[in-house]
Design an enzyme around this catalytic site. Sequence first.
Site, PDB file in Angstrom:
ATOM      1  N   GLN A  93      45.802  63.157  32.123  1.00 47.41           N
ATOM      2  CA  GLN A  93      44.358  63.015  32.001  1.00 47.41           C
ATOM      3  C   GLN A  93      43.716  63.356  33.341  1.00 47.41           C
ATOM      4  O   GLN A  93      44.313  63.133  34.390  1.00 47.41           O
ATOM      5  CB  GLN A  93      43.978  61.573  31.616  1.00 47.41           C
ATOM      6  CG  GLN A  93      44.389  61.168  30.216  1.00 47.41           C
ATOM      7  CD  GLN A  93      45.804  60.618  30.156  1.00 47.41           C
ATOM      8  OE1 GLN A  93      46.611  60.843  31.057  1.00 47.41           O
ATOM      9  NE2 GLN A  93      46.129  59.911  29.100  1.00 47.41           N
ATOM     10  N   GLU A  94      42.473  63.842  33.274  1.00 45.60           N
ATOM     11  CA  GLU A  94      41.826  64.332  34.488  1.00 45.60           C
ATOM     12  C   GLU A  94      41.883  63.303  35.625  1.00 45.60           C
ATOM     13  O   GLU A  94      42.211  63.642  36.772  1.00 45.60           O
ATOM     14  CB  GLU A  94      40.376  64.706  34.176  1.00 45.60           C
ATOM     15  CG  GLU A  94      39.864  65.753  35.138  1.00 45.60           C
ATOM     16  CD  GLU A  94      38.442  66.157  34.823  1.00 45.60           C
ATOM     17  OE1 GLU A  94      38.003  65.959  33.669  1.00 45.60           O
ATOM     18  OE2 GLU A  94      37.789  66.652  35.753  1.00 45.60           O
TER      19      GLU A  94
END
Length: 184
Positions: A79-80
């Site tokens: 995830q970012e």
Amino acid sequence: MFHLLHGLYKRCTQKKEYFILILGLDNAGKTTLLEKAKTKFNPSYNSLNPQRITATVGLNIGKIDIGDVRLSFWDLGGQEELQALWDKYYSECHAIVYVVDASDRPRLDESKAAFASMIHNPHLDGIPLLLLANKQDVENPLRVNDVKSCLAEAGAPYIGRRECVALASSGLTGNGSDIPEINN
Ligand code: G3D
């Protein structure tokens, strides 16, 4: 004396250990690949049911012993907000597996951006790289050449400073195929 002998025994019998990072966006199939690899190399391993594998949050560790070598895999969340943590592991790793979800064309540019910031990190200079165009079992996946050329746009000269191989894979089925090296 006992300590000396114990130390000597440990040194003679301990396995060489290599640390391998498995990176890529969330949902690329990193954990599924690791579970499949653990099952293939250790038939007695009781693997997780793929239906029960959820996107990696944080860190998932797996060890595979091959002969007198131990491969320790660190499967990191993609995830970012978790990508910011990847570089904490760079200085200790011996190889990188970068996984792209070949069923997800809309996120290819996002994966390329994550790959670009990873490959430009000086701690990774010379570190061998395996690129996987994963989920080849789906209908009409991105082919390994598409993935390869997209990621090469992110920094071909940096990729070229190391051994690099790109493969098609399916973590679900455990199948894959060899293709020519990316920088030769
Ligand atoms: P991640 O660790 O990179 O976040 P996961 O990814 O291993 O958790 O996989 C994310 C989803 O993709 C899972 O589906 C998983 O079953 C699926 N998946 C992983 N590898 C493959 C593959 O090779 N082929 C196909 N078709 N699917 C795959 P869910 O539905 O649980 O989200």
